[in-house]
Design a protein around this motif. Structure first.
Motif, PDB file in Angstrom:
ATOM      1  N   ASP A   1       0.857  -1.180   0.000  1.00  0.00           N
ATOM      2  CA  ASP A   1       0.000   0.000   0.000  1.00  0.00           C
ATOM      3  C   ASP A   1       0.892   1.229   0.000  1.00  0.00           C
ATOM      4  OD1 ASP A   1      -2.116   1.743   0.210  1.00  0.00           O
ATOM      5  OD2 ASP A   1      -2.463   1.354   2.339  1.00  0.00           O
ATOM      6  N   ILE A   2       0.887   1.985  -1.093  1.00  0.00           N
ATOM      7  CA  ILE A   2       1.759   3.159  -1.178  1.00  0.00           C
ATOM      8  C   ILE A   2       1.053   4.442  -0.754  1.00  0.00           C
ATOM      9  CG2 ILE A   2       3.220   2.158  -2.958  1.00  0.00           C
ATOM     10  CD1 ILE A   2       1.771   4.016  -4.951  1.00  0.00           C
ATOM     11  N   SER A   3      -0.213   4.346  -0.375  1.00  0.00           N
ATOM     12  CA  SER A   3      -0.940   5.554   0.011  1.00  0.00           C
ATOM     13  C   SER A   3      -0.334   6.263   1.234  1.00  0.00           C
ATOM     14  CB  SER A   3      -2.411   5.246   0.238  1.00  0.00           C
ATOM     15  OG  SER A   3      -2.585   4.296   1.243  1.00  0.00           O
ATOM     16  N   PRO A   4       0.229   5.557   2.231  1.00  0.00           N
ATOM     17  CA  PRO A   4       0.872   6.297   3.328  1.00  0.00           C
ATOM     18  C   PRO A   4       2.084   7.113   2.871  1.00  0.00           C
ATOM     19  CG  PRO A   4       0.414   4.066   4.018  1.00  0.00           C
ATOM     20  CD  PRO A   4       0.140   4.127   2.550  1.00  0.00           C
ATOM     21  N   ILE A   5       2.778   6.629   1.859  1.00  0.00           N
ATOM     22  CA  ILE A   5       3.919   7.388   1.343  1.00  0.00           C
ATOM     23  C   ILE A   5       3.430   8.699   0.738  1.00  0.00           C
ATOM     24  CG2 ILE A   5       5.795   7.388  -0.347  1.00  0.00           C
ATOM     25  CD1 ILE A   5       5.856   4.298   0.018  1.00  0.00           C
ATOM     26  N   VAL A   6       2.352   8.624  -0.035  1.00  0.00           N
ATOM     27  CA  VAL A   6       1.784   9.826  -0.635  1.00  0.00           C
ATOM     28  C   VAL A   6       1.234  10.749   0.450  1.00  0.00           C
ATOM     29  CG1 VAL A   6       0.038  10.669  -2.249  1.00  0.00           C
ATOM     30  CG2 VAL A   6       1.287   8.576  -2.766  1.00  0.00           C
ATOM     31  N   ALA A   7       0.647  10.179   1.492  1.00  0.00           N
ATOM     32  CA  ALA A   7       0.114  10.990   2.595  1.00  0.00           C
ATOM     33  C   ALA A   7       1.235  11.723   3.326  1.00  0.00           C
ATOM     34  CB  ALA A   7      -0.662  10.106   3.559  1.00  0.00           C
ATOM     35  N   ILE A   8       2.346  11.045   3.549  1.00  0.00           N
ATOM     36  CA  ILE A   8       3.485  11.694   4.206  1.00  0.00           C
ATOM     37  C   ILE A   8       4.079  12.763   3.293  1.00  0.00           C
ATOM     38  CG2 ILE A   8       5.837  11.304   5.058  1.00  0.00           C
ATOM     39  CD1 ILE A   8       4.827   8.611   6.138  1.00  0.00           C
ATOM     40  N   LEU A   9       4.096  12.510   2.005  1.00  0.00           N
ATOM     41  CA  LEU A   9       4.563  13.507   1.046  1.00  0.00           C
ATOM     42  C   LEU A   9       3.665  14.740   1.075  1.00  0.00           C
ATOM     43  CD1 LEU A   9       6.676  14.011  -1.185  1.00  0.00           C
ATOM     44  CD2 LEU A   9       5.041  13.050  -2.788  1.00  0.00           C
ATOM     45  N   ALA A  10       2.356  14.543   1.197  1.00  0.00           N
ATOM     46  CA  ALA A  10       1.428  15.670   1.305  1.00  0.00           C
ATOM     47  C   ALA A  10       1.691  16.474   2.578  1.00  0.00           C
ATOM     48  CB  ALA A  10      -0.011  15.173   1.273  1.00  0.00           C
ATOM     49  N   LEU A  11       1.987  15.784   3.674  1.00  0.00           N
ATOM     50  CA  LEU A  11       2.340  16.502   4.910  1.00  0.00           C
ATOM     51  C   LEU A  11       3.630  17.289   4.745  1.00  0.00           C
ATOM     52  CD1 LEU A  11       1.480  13.973   7.760  1.00  0.00           C
ATOM     53  CD2 LEU A  11       0.330  16.106   7.212  1.00  0.00           C
ATOM     54  N   SER A  12       4.562  16.742   3.974  1.00  0.00           N
ATOM     55  CA  SER A  12       5.810  17.455   3.712  1.00  0.00           C
ATOM     56  C   SER A  12       5.541  18.745   2.933  1.00  0.00           C
ATOM     57  CB  SER A  12       6.761  16.545   2.931  1.00  0.00           C
ATOM     58  OG  SER A  12       7.941  17.219   2.601  1.00  0.00           O
ATOM     59  N   PHE A  13       4.659  18.671   1.939  1.00  0.00           N
ATOM     60  CA  PHE A  13       4.291  19.884   1.200  1.00  0.00           C
ATOM     61  C   PHE A  13       3.586  20.881   2.119  1.00  0.00           C
ATOM     62  CE2 PHE A  13       4.322  17.219  -2.832  1.00  0.00           C
ATOM     63  CZ  PHE A  13       5.541  17.740  -3.255  1.00  0.00           C
ATOM     64  N   ALA A  14       2.791  20.385   3.050  1.00  0.00           N
ATOM     65  CA  ALA A  14       2.137  21.277   4.016  1.00  0.00           C
ATOM     66  C   ALA A  14       3.172  21.976   4.890  1.00  0.00           C
ATOM     67  CB  ALA A  14       1.152  20.486   4.869  1.00  0.00           C
ATOM     68  N   ARG A  15       4.221  21.249   5.266  1.00  0.00           N
ATOM     69  CA  ARG A  15       5.286  21.876   6.057  1.00  0.00           C
ATOM     70  C   ARG A  15       5.967  22.996   5.272  1.00  0.00           C
ATOM     71  NH1 ARG A  15       6.244  16.519   8.018  1.00  0.00           N
ATOM     72  NH2 ARG A  15       7.828  16.184   6.447  1.00  0.00           N
ATOM     73  N   TYR A  16       6.194  22.757   3.965  1.00  0.00           N
ATOM     74  CA  TYR A  16       6.780  23.807   3.130  1.00  0.00           C
ATOM     75  C   TYR A  16       5.874  25.038   3.092  1.00  0.00           C
ATOM     76  CZ  TYR A  16      10.181  20.431   1.333  1.00  0.00           C
ATOM     77  OH  TYR A  16      11.178  19.509   1.213  1.00  0.00           O
ATOM     78  N   GLY A  17       4.574  24.810   3.022  1.00  0.00           N
ATOM     79  CA  GLY A  17       3.635  25.919   3.032  1.00  0.00           C
ATOM     80  C   GLY A  17       3.665  26.684   4.336  1.00  0.00           C
ATOM     81  N   VAL A  18       3.759  25.968   5.443  1.00  0.00           N
ATOM     82  CA  VAL A  18       3.828  26.631   6.757  1.00  0.00           C
ATOM     83  C   VAL A  18       5.101  27.464   6.855  1.00  0.00           C
ATOM     84  CG1 VAL A  18       4.091  26.204   9.249  1.00  0.00           C
ATOM     85  CG2 VAL A  18       2.374  24.951   7.934  1.00  0.00           C
ATOM     86  N   VAL A  19       6.191  26.936   6.370  1.00  0.00           N
ATOM     87  CA  VAL A  19       7.453  27.696   6.400  1.00  0.00           C
ATOM     88  C   VAL A  19       7.331  28.945   5.551  1.00  0.00           C
ATOM     89  CG1 VAL A  19       9.873  27.633   5.669  1.00  0.00           C
ATOM     90  CG2 VAL A  19       8.933  25.734   6.948  1.00  0.00           C
ATOM     91  N   ALA A  20       6.710  28.842   4.382  1.00  0.00           N
ATOM     92  CA  ALA A  20       6.558  29.993   3.496  1.00  0.00           C
ATOM     93  C   ALA A  20       5.659  31.073   4.116  1.00  0.00           C
ATOM     94  CB  ALA A  20       5.992  29.551   2.152  1.00  0.00           C
TER      95      ALA A  20
END
Length: 84
Positions: A62-81
């Motif tokens: 199941d690769i969906s958790p990898i994509v979910a963690i990647l989405a959280l990583s993009f959210a972190r980039y947004g918070v930093v910005a």
């Protein structure tokens, strides 16, 4: 404002770790049925459900958790910005 951003970053990082711990629990028999596993499941599964709906498993993986963690990583980039 920077303090709020740091808190949000910390919470997103902790949630990523919770997802990783929940996924690793699938490797051990009956680990998800324990009290800790059920607690993590109640927190993590609502977030993973939309990803599982759109991303089918590849065989037994199941690769969906990898994509979910990647989405959280993009959210972190947004918070930093926004906050930093």
């Amino acid at each position: 404002m920077q303090g709020i951003g740091s808190l949000i970053l910390l919470l997103l990082q902790l949630y990523s770790y919770m997802i990783i711990a929940y996924i690793l629990m699938s490797w051990f028999p009956n680990a998800r049925e324990s009290s800790i596993g059920q607690f993590l499941g109640s927190i993590v599964e609502p977030y993973l459900a939309p990803f599982r709906k759109f991303i089918p498993p590849l065989g037994m993986i199941d690769i969906s958790p990898i994509v979910a963690i990647l989405a959280l990583s993009f959210a972190r980039y947004g918070v930093v910005a926004i906050f930093m």
